[in-house]
Enzyme design. Sequence first.
Site, PDB file in Angstrom:
ATOM      1  N   CYS A  75       0.799  -1.234   0.000  1.00 11.34           N
ATOM      2  CA  CYS A  75       0.000   0.000   0.000  1.00 11.34           C
ATOM      3  C   CYS A  75       0.825   1.274   0.000  1.00 11.34           C
ATOM      4  O   CYS A  75       0.733   2.079  -0.922  1.00 11.34           O
ATOM      5  CB  CYS A  75      -0.949  -0.007   1.185  1.00 11.34           C
ATOM      6  SG  CYS A  75      -1.971  -1.468   1.222  1.00 11.34           S
TER       7      CYS A  75
HETATM    8  C1  UGA Z   1      -1.047   0.663   5.392  1.00 13.64           C
HETATM    9  C2  UGA Z   1      -1.753   1.687   6.290  1.00 13.64           C
HETATM   10  O1  UGA Z   1      -1.120   1.719   7.573  1.00 13.64           O
HETATM   11  C3  UGA Z   1      -3.233   1.324   6.462  1.00 13.64           C
HETATM   12  O2  UGA Z   1      -3.904   2.316   7.234  1.00 13.64           O
HETATM   13  C4  UGA Z   1      -3.881   1.229   5.058  1.00 13.64           C
HETATM   14  O3  UGA Z   1      -5.242   0.861   5.132  1.00 13.64           O
HETATM   15  C5  UGA Z   1      -3.146   0.205   4.238  1.00 13.64           C
HETATM   16  O4  UGA Z   1      -1.742   0.573   4.147  1.00 13.64           O
HETATM   17  C6  UGA Z   1      -3.803   0.162   2.881  1.00 13.64           C
HETATM   18  O5  UGA Z   1      -3.682   1.146   2.139  1.00 13.64           O
HETATM   19  O6  UGA Z   1      -4.551  -0.781   2.594  1.00 13.64           O
HETATM   20  P1  UGA Z   1      -0.050  -1.788   5.794  1.00 13.64           P
HETATM   21  O7  UGA Z   1       0.442  -1.737   4.381  1.00 13.64           O
HETATM   22  O8  UGA Z   1      -0.718  -3.014   6.268  1.00 13.64           O
HETATM   23  O9  UGA Z   1      -1.079  -0.581   6.068  1.00 13.64           O
HETATM   24  O10 UGA Z   1       1.243  -1.581   6.682  1.00 13.64           O
HETATM   25  P2  UGA Z   1       1.733  -0.567   7.826  1.00 13.64           P
HETATM   26  O11 UGA Z   1       1.474  -1.142   9.152  1.00 13.64           O
HETATM   27  O12 UGA Z   1       1.263   0.802   7.550  1.00 13.64           O
HETATM   28  O13 UGA Z   1       3.317  -0.625   7.570  1.00 13.64           O
HETATM   29  C7  UGA Z   1       3.868  -0.246   6.310  1.00 13.64           C
HETATM   30  C8  UGA Z   1       5.368  -0.298   6.334  1.00 13.64           C
HETATM   31  O14 UGA Z   1       5.905   0.760   7.120  1.00 13.64           O
HETATM   32  C9  UGA Z   1       5.951  -1.583   6.924  1.00 13.64           C
HETATM   33  O15 UGA Z   1       7.028  -2.016   6.115  1.00 13.64           O
HETATM   34  C10 UGA Z   1       6.446  -1.157   8.300  1.00 13.64           C
HETATM   35  O16 UGA Z   1       7.518  -1.925   8.754  1.00 13.64           O
HETATM   36  C11 UGA Z   1       6.876   0.274   8.022  1.00 13.64           C
HETATM   37  N1  UGA Z   1       6.883   1.144   9.214  1.00 13.64           N
HETATM   38  C12 UGA Z   1       5.737   1.393   9.890  1.00 13.64           C
HETATM   39  C13 UGA Z   1       8.084   1.738   9.626  1.00 13.64           C
HETATM   40  O17 UGA Z   1       9.145   1.535   9.011  1.00 13.64           O
HETATM   41  N2  UGA Z   1       8.070   2.567  10.723  1.00 13.64           N
HETATM   42  C14 UGA Z   1       6.925   2.843  11.406  1.00 13.64           C
HETATM   43  O18 UGA Z   1       6.985   3.620  12.376  1.00 13.64           O
HETATM   44  C15 UGA Z   1       5.739   2.229  10.988  1.00 13.64           C
END
Ligand code: UGA
Length: 428
Positions: free
Chosen positions: A265
């Site tokens: 996403c």
């Molecule tokens: C993301 C959004 O958080 C959701 O709200 C949204 O609905 C979704 O995309 C979508 O568009 O369907 P998701 O892809 O499941 O959700 O993953 P996240 O939890 O957002 O993490 C994304 C990436 O960021 C991961 O690789 C995670 O490790 C990284 N991340 C996250 C960081 O490097 N640092 C952080 O502080 C948080």
Amino acid sequence: MRISVTGAGYVGLVTAAALASKGHNVIVVDTDETKVGMINQKKSPIFEEGLDDMLSNCIESNHLRATGDYEGILDTDITLICVGTPSNPDGSMNLGYITESAKEIGRMLGVKGERHAVVVRSTVVPGTTKGIIIPALEQYSRKKAHVDFDVAVNPEFLQEGKALHGFFNPDRIIIGEEEQRAGDMVQELYEGISAPTIRMGITTAEMIKFTSNAFLATKISFINDIGNICKRLGVDVYDVVKGVGVDYRIGEHFLSAGIGFGGSCLPKDLKALVHSSRHLGYQPMVLESVLDVNKNQILNMLRMVEERLGNLEGKTICVLGLAFKPNTDDIRNAPALEVIRLLMEKGASVKAYDPLAMPNARSVLPEKVQYCRDAHETVNGCDCILVLTEWDEFKDESLYHEKMVFDGRRVLDPGEARTFCDYHGICW
Ligand code: UGA
């Protein structure tokens, strides 16, 4: 309500199972017969915490079934479009599946007597519902949107790994509508779920989804930028966040510095927003930098490894974690994949382990990657360890004793880790 959901991916299946568990009657429509077969046999085609059990209960209670035939929507009152909107090679959003789905739904609306509502839940570039989906529905049904059938937009904000929890405990419910009847039907779906519901125009709702993902990605690249400065100053960026995050205007969430964001996403939506913005004649400089910083974290990790190990030719490197985040088998845009490709290009041998994502990784990574049974086997006999997904089992310090460790996800406490291994944080 009688609901149909098109697309049995993460969003579609989670939405379908959650609505069926609330007592609605749900039909999942997907053109992939294998997925349809699995669902009807009570097996989820994707890994998501709690989904297998919920699907199975809903099928047993006859609240959910899957079909490969769009005629299934004729027995329902409302269709939620949840098909995938992947990236094209140039970063623009591929709207092929959603256009195809809209045409098929349009054909059904053309033969259906009673009124029907169509809700776009897939993430689409702002303007897509009005510019592409409604015209396709109208053309193939020979009916008029908002007059003969209803259209709304209801973006999802689910995080993989906790998507079901997110469905029942949302921060907000966003409903984009042109007329009240469509929005009321969407609101009815969420009856009993307590969250602020915000209703607005269709394109605004689409933009809210993009803005949310762009802002989350911006927070991550921002803190990685700050982290890279902190590292040069000998300051721990995680201590900085403790002091900064208490400011209610900033907040502590999504400020975990590391190897960067992956997944299906954030990278995809950000690229699509940049692409669409340029198309509209505006160069989105902040968003472009967010993508650059994210790409650069991977190169920073490689540089750190080369600085300590020298030429990587013939070195054996252990990679712990392949999924883009823990508690999922999803490897789409996972930083680990790019790190491994670059390590191998430089002549290193790679041993890898991930509790869930190895089967998916095998299909996209070079054949030479050696997959191991567990983390302990992986770290045996390697020149260094790279931690690229923060699975709980990687917090076990016995994995790292006397080893050279590059932590891309802050799985270890740096102060403690330096007492038992040669520890390097990516930006701390
Ligand atoms: C993301 C959004 O958080 C959701 O709200 C949204 O609905 C979704 O995309 C979508 O568009 O369907 P998701 O892809 O499941 O959700 O993953 P996240 O939890 O957002 O993490 C994304 C990436 O960021 C991961 O690789 C995670 O490790 C990284 N991340 C996250 C960081 O490097 N640092 C952080 O502080 C948080």
